[in-house]
Design an enzyme around this catalytic site. Sequence first.
Site, mmCIF file in Angstrom:
data_model
loop_
_atom_site.group_PDB
_atom_site.id
_atom_site.type_symbol
_atom_site.label_atom_id
_atom_site.label_comp_id
_atom_site.label_asym_id
_atom_site.label_seq_id
_atom_site.Cartn_x
_atom_site.Cartn_y
_atom_site.Cartn_z
ATOM 1 N N ASP A 231 -4.210 -10.079 2.901
ATOM 2 C CA ASP A 231 -3.971 -8.780 3.508
ATOM 3 C C ASP A 231 -2.692 -8.229 2.875
ATOM 4 O O ASP A 231 -1.597 -8.611 3.256
ATOM 5 C CB ASP A 231 -3.841 -8.909 5.028
ATOM 6 C CG ASP A 231 -3.568 -7.571 5.709
ATOM 7 O OD1 ASP A 231 -3.220 -6.602 5.003
ATOM 8 O OD2 ASP A 231 -3.689 -7.502 6.952
ATOM 9 N N LYS B 51 -1.930 1.579 3.526
ATOM 10 C CA LYS B 51 -0.563 2.112 3.571
ATOM 11 C C LYS B 51 -0.156 2.844 2.281
ATOM 12 O O LYS B 51 -0.567 3.965 2.076
ATOM 13 C CB LYS B 51 0.414 0.993 3.947
ATOM 14 C CG LYS B 51 0.150 0.473 5.366
ATOM 15 C CD LYS B 51 1.358 -0.095 6.075
ATOM 16 C CE LYS B 51 1.130 -0.123 7.577
ATOM 17 N NZ LYS B 51 0.649 -1.399 8.088
ATOM 18 N N PHE C 44 -0.568 -9.789 11.535
ATOM 19 C CA PHE C 44 -1.049 -8.504 12.019
ATOM 20 C C PHE C 44 -2.086 -7.994 11.035
ATOM 21 O O PHE C 44 -1.802 -7.868 9.849
ATOM 22 C CB PHE C 44 0.078 -7.476 12.158
ATOM 23 C CG PHE C 44 -0.418 -6.154 12.678
ATOM 24 C CD1 PHE C 44 -0.668 -5.977 14.038
ATOM 25 C CD2 PHE C 44 -0.678 -5.095 11.820
ATOM 26 C CE1 PHE C 44 -1.161 -4.766 14.521
ATOM 27 C CE2 PHE C 44 -1.174 -3.883 12.298
ATOM 28 C CZ PHE C 44 -1.405 -3.724 13.653
HETATM 29 C C1 LIG Z 1 -0.513 -1.752 8.938
HETATM 30 C C2 LIG Z 1 -1.228 -3.007 8.682
HETATM 31 C C3 LIG Z 1 -2.577 -3.163 9.034
HETATM 32 C C4 LIG Z 1 -3.358 -2.095 9.773
HETATM 33 O O1 LIG Z 1 -3.483 -0.923 9.033
HETATM 34 P P1 LIG Z 1 -3.980 0.426 9.791
HETATM 35 O O2 LIG Z 1 -4.015 1.443 8.678
HETATM 36 O O3 LIG Z 1 -2.976 0.727 10.843
HETATM 37 O O4 LIG Z 1 -5.318 0.156 10.344
HETATM 38 C C5 LIG Z 1 -3.191 -4.349 8.723
HETATM 39 N N1 LIG Z 1 -2.537 -5.340 8.091
HETATM 40 C C6 LIG Z 1 -1.248 -5.216 7.723
HETATM 41 C C7 LIG Z 1 -0.570 -6.335 7.004
HETATM 42 C C8 LIG Z 1 -0.543 -4.049 8.014
HETATM 43 O O5 LIG Z 1 0.740 -3.942 7.690
#
Ligand SMILES: *Cc1c(COP(=O)(O)O)cnc(C)c1O
Length: 401
Positions: free
Chosen positions: A214, A243, A129
């Site tokens: 990521d 986050k 994701f």
């Molecule tokens: C939450 C998340 C995203 C997306 O972040 P947003 O602030 O919602 O755009 C991307 N990669 C990972 C691993 C995430 O947990």
Amino acid sequence: MTSPLLPTYARAELSFEKGEGPWLFGRDGERYLDFGAGIAVNALGHAHPHLVQALTEQASKVWHTSNLFQIPEGERLAKRLVENTFADVVFFSNSGAEANEAAIKMARKYHAVNGHPERFRIVTFEGAFHGRTLATIAAGGQAKYLEGFGPKVEGFDQVPVEDLDALKAVIGPETAALMIEPIQGEGGIRTVSNAFLRELRNLCDSHGLLLIFDEIQTGVGRTGKLFAYEWTGVTPDIMAVAKGIGGGFPMGACLATAEAAKGMTVGTHGTTFGGNPLAMAVGNAVLDVILEPGFLKEVERKGLLLKQRLAELKDRHPGVIADVRGHGLMMGLRIVVPNTEFIAAARAEKLLVIGAGDNVARLLPPLIISDAEIGEAVKRIEAACAAIEAGQQSARLGAAQ
Ligand SMILES: *Cc1c(COP(=O)(O)O)cnc(C)c1O
């Protein structure tokens, strides 16, 4: 009454008036123990005095100036991130998806300025994701997020995690980078092995590719290190963060080595809001706490405590909990019954947990959680398990009659 909000979320019938540490006070008059922390965002819990002070102090000075001027708070935060990571430079965004967009653009630009504009493809991994923008849904590769939104953004290839042969087969003359979450969050708290991450690093080095981590969910202390890559023995070239970095204030960051970032010169990328003084003040305040000597060691210790207590629960409730997984305070329970049923049962016990892929319930408490509050959460999970088992038993009795 129908809501004027775009109905893209299946929201619980619950809202909150205020928060304090790991506790949320619902408008229903109940007090909830927050083991979701706004999806790993409220790293220091709710209304942390140091964050409240940083935000309100900055709010009375200057909110926003644009990136056409120097922003000293941003310089300072970038310097501290650089000092504490592999990175040389930082780009501040407003969200995780934008941090990933910056990472993707940077990887492509790197090859373009190296004289290889044909190298634009990025390999990602099944279950990933990376966000909800057009490029990041293509990167994530999940059909449910892509469907109906037109042609998938070109340039993303996907292979299963831990499948080295598939990975080698997909790397070609157009490949620019590999992109991975060291622990898949939305995908169900699935940890990628250090051995596989080392293979990714080796492949990047031998093929001249960039390695993108990521760390939007795993970063900023969540696993007991400032960033999860520190556990792996592998260093990325580019890293997306968001986050927890703002402790609840919307912000993200793309970190990189000077080499990986060399194509990102004046005018190549930008953002109106990213890195504004309010966000930077809070980001610095979050780091003040997380970089305090001993703080991350405590996260590690509390993570081990939580994992051990969850393993005991799994042994006592094999009909509800199939597996305990994760690292530090990023834990997942694979649930035997539908995870939505477990999440509802936990909420009935006034414990907030979050769903994920692979039928997992995620436990992402604020990093300031105490041992006693971990004990309280375990008690509530146990009660939720008992309630589900009681339901199963009465269903069996009903069927036997
Ligand atoms: C939450 C998340 C995203 C997306 O972040 P947003 O602030 O919602 O755009 C991307 N990669 C990972 C691993 C995430 O947990």
